[in-house]
Motif scaffolding. Structure first.
Motif, PDB file in Angstrom:
ATOM      1  N   CYS A  53      -8.058  10.522  -8.385  1.00  0.00           N
ATOM      2  CA  CYS A  53      -7.714  11.049  -7.056  1.00  0.00           C
ATOM      3  C   CYS A  53      -6.271  11.553  -7.066  1.00  0.00           C
ATOM      4  O   CYS A  53      -5.379  10.923  -6.475  1.00  0.00           O
ATOM      5  N   PRO A  54      -6.015  12.668  -7.741  1.00  0.00           N
ATOM      6  CA  PRO A  54      -4.632  13.136  -7.884  1.00  0.00           C
ATOM      7  C   PRO A  54      -3.961  13.439  -6.556  1.00  0.00           C
ATOM      8  O   PRO A  54      -2.739  13.435  -6.466  1.00  0.00           O
ATOM      9  N   GLY A  55      -4.746  13.695  -5.503  1.00  0.00           N
ATOM     10  CA  GLY A  55      -4.153  13.956  -4.206  1.00  0.00           C
ATOM     11  C   GLY A  55      -3.445  12.755  -3.622  1.00  0.00           C
ATOM     12  O   GLY A  55      -2.649  12.889  -2.686  1.00  0.00           O
ATOM     13  N   LEU A  56      -3.720  11.573  -4.167  1.00  0.00           N
ATOM     14  CA  LEU A  56      -3.073  10.354  -3.690  1.00  0.00           C
ATOM     15  C   LEU A  56      -1.870   9.954  -4.538  1.00  0.00           C
ATOM     16  O   LEU A  56      -1.219   8.950  -4.260  1.00  0.00           O
ATOM     17  N   ASN A  57      -1.579  10.704  -5.590  1.00  0.00           N
ATOM     18  CA  ASN A  57      -0.402  10.405  -6.403  1.00  0.00           C
ATOM     19  C   ASN A  57       0.859  10.590  -5.563  1.00  0.00           C
ATOM     20  O   ASN A  57       1.045  11.636  -4.929  1.00  0.00           O
ATOM     21  N   ARG A  58       1.744   9.607  -5.551  1.00  0.00           N
ATOM     22  CA  ARG A  58       2.944   9.735  -4.741  1.00  0.00           C
ATOM     23  C   ARG A  58       3.940   8.611  -5.043  1.00  0.00           C
ATOM     24  O   ARG A  58       3.642   7.697  -5.800  1.00  0.00           O
ATOM     25  N   TYR A  59       5.101   8.731  -4.417  1.00  0.00           N
ATOM     26  CA  TYR A  59       6.137   7.711  -4.564  1.00  0.00           C
ATOM     27  C   TYR A  59       5.937   6.591  -3.548  1.00  0.00           C
ATOM     28  O   TYR A  59       5.486   6.824  -2.426  1.00  0.00           O
ATOM     29  N   PHE A  60       6.300   5.376  -3.976  1.00  0.00           N
ATOM     30  CA  PHE A  60       6.295   4.212  -3.100  1.00  0.00           C
ATOM     31  C   PHE A  60       7.670   3.561  -3.166  1.00  0.00           C
ATOM     32  O   PHE A  60       8.300   3.540  -4.220  1.00  0.00           O
ATOM     33  N   PRO A  61       8.161   3.017  -2.044  1.00  0.00           N
ATOM     34  CA  PRO A  61       9.443   2.303  -2.064  1.00  0.00           C
ATOM     35  C   PRO A  61       9.403   1.151  -3.071  1.00  0.00           C
ATOM     36  O   PRO A  61       8.376   0.473  -3.215  1.00  0.00           O
ATOM     37  N   ALA A  62      10.497   0.964  -3.771  1.00  0.00           N
ATOM     38  CA  ALA A  62      10.578  -0.109  -4.771  1.00  0.00           C
ATOM     39  C   ALA A  62      11.970  -0.714  -4.748  1.00  0.00           C
ATOM     40  O   ALA A  62      12.948  -0.048  -4.403  1.00  0.00           O
ATOM     41  N   LYS A  63      12.053  -1.979  -5.136  1.00  0.00           N
ATOM     42  CA  LYS A  63      13.345  -2.650  -5.245  1.00  0.00           C
ATOM     43  C   LYS A  63      13.251  -3.686  -6.338  1.00  0.00           C
ATOM     44  O   LYS A  63      12.154  -4.130  -6.723  1.00  0.00           O
ATOM     45  N   GLY A  64      14.404  -4.067  -6.870  1.00  0.00           N
ATOM     46  CA  GLY A  64      14.365  -5.058  -7.937  1.00  0.00           C
ATOM     47  C   GLY A  64      15.726  -5.305  -8.531  1.00  0.00           C
ATOM     48  O   GLY A  64      16.756  -5.086  -7.887  1.00  0.00           O
ATOM     49  N   THR A  65      15.723  -5.728  -9.783  1.00  0.00           N
ATOM     50  CA  THR A  65      16.961  -6.060 -10.482  1.00  0.00           C
ATOM     51  C   THR A  65      16.990  -5.365 -11.833  1.00  0.00           C
ATOM     52  O   THR A  65      15.943  -5.011 -12.402  1.00  0.00           O
ATOM     53  N   VAL A  66      18.199  -5.165 -12.362  1.00  0.00           N
ATOM     54  CA  VAL A  66      18.349  -4.485 -13.640  1.00  0.00           C
ATOM     55  C   VAL A  66      19.349  -5.228 -14.509  1.00  0.00           C
ATOM     56  O   VAL A  66      20.232  -5.934 -14.026  1.00  0.00           O
ATOM     57  N   SER A  67      19.179  -5.052 -15.800  1.00  0.00           N
ATOM     58  CA  SER A  67      20.178  -5.458 -16.785  1.00  0.00           C
ATOM     59  C   SER A  67      20.136  -4.390 -17.858  1.00  0.00           C
ATOM     60  O   SER A  67      19.343  -3.442 -17.781  1.00  0.00           O
ATOM     61  N   ASN A  68      20.974  -4.515 -18.864  1.00  0.00           N
ATOM     62  CA  ASN A  68      20.969  -3.506 -19.917  1.00  0.00           C
ATOM     63  C   ASN A  68      19.734  -3.571 -20.812  1.00  0.00           C
ATOM     64  O   ASN A  68      19.529  -2.697 -21.642  1.00  0.00           O
ATOM     65  N   SER A  69      18.918  -4.603 -20.633  1.00  0.00           N
ATOM     66  CA  SER A  69      17.713  -4.731 -21.463  1.00  0.00           C
ATOM     67  C   SER A  69      16.427  -4.780 -20.657  1.00  0.00           C
ATOM     68  O   SER A  69      15.347  -4.548 -21.210  1.00  0.00           O
ATOM     69  N   THR A  70      16.518  -5.036 -19.352  1.00  0.00           N
ATOM     70  CA  THR A  70      15.299  -5.202 -18.548  1.00  0.00           C
ATOM     71  C   THR A  70      15.477  -4.612 -17.156  1.00  0.00           C
ATOM     72  O   THR A  70      16.537  -4.761 -16.538  1.00  0.00           O
ATOM     73  N   ILE A  71      14.439  -3.947 -16.685  1.00  0.00           N
ATOM     74  CA  ILE A  71      14.376  -3.476 -15.300  1.00  0.00           C
ATOM     75  C   ILE A  71      13.084  -4.028 -14.710  1.00  0.00           C
ATOM     76  O   ILE A  71      11.999  -3.817 -15.246  1.00  0.00           O
ATOM     77  N   THR A  72      13.198  -4.743 -13.612  1.00  0.00           N
ATOM     78  CA  THR A  72      12.024  -5.306 -12.944  1.00  0.00           C
ATOM     79  C   THR A  72      12.059  -4.914 -11.473  1.00  0.00           C
ATOM     80  O   THR A  72      13.061  -5.140 -10.793  1.00  0.00           O
ATOM     81  N   VAL A  73      10.978  -4.287 -10.989  1.00  0.00           N
ATOM     82  CA  VAL A  73      10.927  -3.859  -9.592  1.00  0.00           C
ATOM     83  C   VAL A  73       9.618  -4.313  -8.959  1.00  0.00           C
ATOM     84  O   VAL A  73       8.609  -4.507  -9.640  1.00  0.00           O
ATOM     85  N   THR A  74       9.649  -4.496  -7.666  1.00  0.00           N
ATOM     86  CA  THR A  74       8.447  -4.818  -6.909  1.00  0.00           C
ATOM     87  C   THR A  74       8.189  -3.698  -5.906  1.00  0.00           C
ATOM     88  O   THR A  74       9.119  -3.018  -5.450  1.00  0.00           O
ATOM     89  N   PHE A  75       6.936  -3.496  -5.572  1.00  0.00           N
ATOM     90  CA  PHE A  75       6.544  -2.452  -4.637  1.00  0.00           C
ATOM     91  C   PHE A  75       5.218  -2.855  -3.998  1.00  0.00           C
ATOM     92  O   PHE A  75       4.508  -3.732  -4.503  1.00  0.00           O
ATOM     93  N   THR A  76       4.876  -2.244  -2.913  1.00  0.00           N
ATOM     94  CA  THR A  76       3.624  -2.521  -2.220  1.00  0.00           C
ATOM     95  C   THR A  76       2.764  -1.262  -2.213  1.00  0.00           C
ATOM     96  O   THR A  76       3.228  -0.191  -1.803  1.00  0.00           O
ATOM     97  N   SER A  77       1.534  -1.391  -2.682  1.00  0.00           N
ATOM     98  CA  SER A  77       0.634  -0.241  -2.699  1.00  0.00           C
ATOM     99  C   SER A  77      -0.765  -0.683  -2.283  1.00  0.00           C
ATOM    100  O   SER A  77      -1.137  -1.847  -2.463  1.00  0.00           O
ATOM    101  N   PRO A  78      -1.569   0.229  -1.758  1.00  0.00           N
ATOM    102  CA  PRO A  78      -2.920  -0.114  -1.338  1.00  0.00           C
ATOM    103  C   PRO A  78      -3.941   0.146  -2.438  1.00  0.00           C
ATOM    104  O   PRO A  78      -3.634   0.757  -3.462  1.00  0.00           O
ATOM    105  N   LYS A  79      -5.143  -0.324  -2.227  1.00  0.00           N
ATOM    106  CA  LYS A  79      -6.279   0.122  -3.018  1.00  0.00           C
ATOM    107  C   LYS A  79      -6.814   1.389  -2.357  1.00  0.00           C
ATOM    108  O   LYS A  79      -6.431   1.724  -1.233  1.00  0.00           O
ATOM    109  N   TYR A  80      -7.688   2.080  -3.047  1.00  0.00           N
ATOM    110  CA  TYR A  80      -8.247   3.279  -2.441  1.00  0.00           C
ATOM    111  C   TYR A  80      -9.718   3.412  -2.804  1.00  0.00           C
ATOM    112  O   TYR A  80     -10.208   2.826  -3.761  1.00  0.00           O
ATOM    113  N   ASP A  81     -10.408   4.212  -2.014  1.00  0.00           N
ATOM    114  CA  ASP A  81     -11.828   4.461  -2.214  1.00  0.00           C
ATOM    115  C   ASP A  81     -11.981   5.569  -3.249  1.00  0.00           C
ATOM    116  O   ASP A  81     -11.545   6.704  -3.037  1.00  0.00           O
TER     117      ASP A  81
END
Length: 364
Positions: free
Chosen positions: A316-344
Motif C-alpha cells: 500500500c504505497p499510498g500509506l507510506n509516510r513519516y511518523f513522529p519519533a523520539k529517542g536517544t543517541v550515542s556514537n554507536s547506537t540510535i534508538t527511537v520510539t514511534f506510534t503507528s497503526p495497522k492497516y487493511d
C-alpha cells in the motif's frame, strides 16, 4: 473454531508498517539542513572553493573570481532581494507583463516567444535567439551530475560579460565565450530541460536565472535557484523573492560548514531496523539515509533525538509516510520510539484503534 478463523483472517489482511530500505524524500525531508548540506557538497563542492564573479569593465568584461563563504552568500542574496528590479514576481502589472514578455522570448519551447522572435528578425540578417547549437550535452546519469556538468561547462566557457560577438544569439556565448544573464540563463535552462532535469527560467526586470526542482532521491522535492552569471559553481541558492531569506534557509545554507555538536559525530554507516544507512550529521541536525532517501530525520538536544521516521506499508504505497519519533543517541547506537497503526491490506487504509508504540534501533 469460527472465532479462530476470524482472528487468522484479520491477521492475514493486516500488517504493521515496516521500515523502508529505499525511499523517496518527502515534504518534510526537503527541509532537513543536514540533507541540504549534503546536496551543497555534492553539487557545488567544498565551500572553501566557492567563488562569485564580477566583470572587469576595464579589461574587456573578463570575469574576475572572488572567494565566497556561505555567510557571504547569504549576505549577497539578502541584499539583492532588497532591490525591486530583482523581484521575479512584482506587484506592478506593467513590470510583470514585461517580465512575462521576456520570459517567452528566452524560452525555446514557447509558441508566443517563437512568434515574437520571428517578428523581431523580419528584415534582419541576424539569426534567431535560438539559432545554432545552444544546448550543452552531458553524459552524466544522475540529476546532480547533469546539473554540475552543464553548469560548470557554461561558467568555464563564458569567461567575459557582455553581448555575444556576432549578434543576440544564445549559442554565440558558448562559441565566443562572452554573454550576459539572458544568454547563460537560457542556455542552462534549455540544456537542463533537454537532459531531463525539472527546471524553469526565472526573469526579473534586471536579471535572468534558473530554478530547479530535483526529482531523484535522496533530494527529491528540493527546489533552489542557480545563477551561472554571478556564481562560478552550481551553488544551490534560496529561491529568490522580494522577502528576506528565512531563518530556515539560513540554517540550510550554513549546514555545509556546521560541525557536529555535543561531542557526537553520527556521520558514517549505520545498520538496523531493516536496512543499511548513511548518517549525515551537521550541527544539531541528523539524517539516516538509504540509497534512495532519508529513513530518519530530526534534531538533537544533547543525546535526545526528536524527529520523524519514514515507514512503508507493504503493498500500500499510498500509506507510506513519516511518523513522529523520539529517542536517544550515542556514537554507536540510535534508538527511537514511534506510534503507528495497522492497516487493511485489501483496502489500504489505516485501522482506527490499532495504534501501538514501536521501537527502532540502529548501530554502527
Amino acid at each position: 473454531m469460527k472465532r479462530q478463523l476470524i482472528i487468522i483472517l484479520f491477521l492475514s489482511i493486516n500488517v504493521l508498517f515496516l521500515p523502508i530500505e529505499g525511499i523517496s524524500a518527502q515534504e518534510n525531508s526537503k527541509d532537513n539542513p543536514a540533507l541540504f548540506g549534503q546536496l551543497q557538497d555534492e553539487l557545488a563542492g567544498d565551500p572553501t572553493g566557492w567563488q562569485w564573479r564580477d566583470p572587469d569593465e576595464s579589461n574587456d568584461g573578463i570575469f574576475v573570481k572572488y572567494p565566497l563563504t556561505p555567510d557571504q552568500l547569504i549576505n549577497r542574496e539578502d541584499k539583492a532581494r532588497s532591490d525591486p528590479k530583482n523581484d521575479p514576481s512584482p506587484e506592478d502589472p506593467n513590470i510583470k507583463k514585461s517580465n512575462n514578455f521576456d520570459k517567452n522570448i528566452f524560452d525555446a519551447d514557447s509558441w508566443k516567444g517563437s512568434f515574437i522572435r520571428t517578428l523581431i528578425n523580419i528584415g534582419s540578417d541576424q539569426g534567431n535567439f535560438f539559432s545554432g547549437d545552444y544546448t550543452v550535452p552531458t553524459t552524466a546519469e544522475s540529476e546532480i551530475g547533469k546539473i554540475k556538468e552543464i553548469y560548470t561547462h557554461i561558467t568555464n566557457t563564458v569567461t567575459k560579460y557582455g553581448k555575444p560577438v556576432g549578434g543576440e544569439i544564445a549559442s554565440l556565448c558558448l562559441t565566443g565565450g562572452r554573454g550576459e544573464c539572458r544568454h547563460m540563463g537560457a542556455v542552462l535552462q534549455e540544456s537542463l530541460e533537454e537532459a531531463g532535469v525539472k527546471s524553469e527560467l526565472i526573469v526579473s526586470a534586471d536579471h535572468v536565472w534558473v530554478r530547479v526542482t530535483l526529482t531523484d532521491p535522496p533530494f527529491d522535492g528540493i527546489t533552489f535557484d542557480l545563477d551561472p552569471t554571478w556564481y562560478q559553481q552550481p551553488i544551490p541558492l534560496p529561491p529568490r523573492s522580494n522577502t528576506p531569506i528565512s531563518s530556515e534557509w539560513r540554517e540550510k545554507i550554513l549546514a555545509i560548514v556546521t560541525a557536529p555538536k555535543g561531542g557526537l559525530d553520527l556521520n558514517g554507516q549505520w545498520s538496523g531496523f531493516g536496512g543499511t544507512y548513511t548518517g549525515r550529521h551537521t550541527g544539531n541536525s541528523i539524517s539516516l539515509i538509504s540509497t534512495e532517501g532519508p529513513a530518519l530525520i530530526g534534531s538533537l538536544s544533547g543525546t535526545s533525538f526528536t524527529g520523524q521516521i519514514y515507514l512503508v506499508a507493504d503493498s500500500c504505497p499510498g500509506l507510506n509516510r513519516y511518523f513522529p519519533a523520539k529517542g536517544t543517541v550515542s556514537n554507536s547506537t540510535i534508538t527511537v520510539t514511534f506510534t503507528s497503526p495497522k492497516y487493511d491490506l485489501s483496502e489500504c487504509y489505516d485501522l482506527p484503534g490499532t495504534e501501538s508504540e514501536k521501537t527502532a534501533s540502529y548501530s554502527r
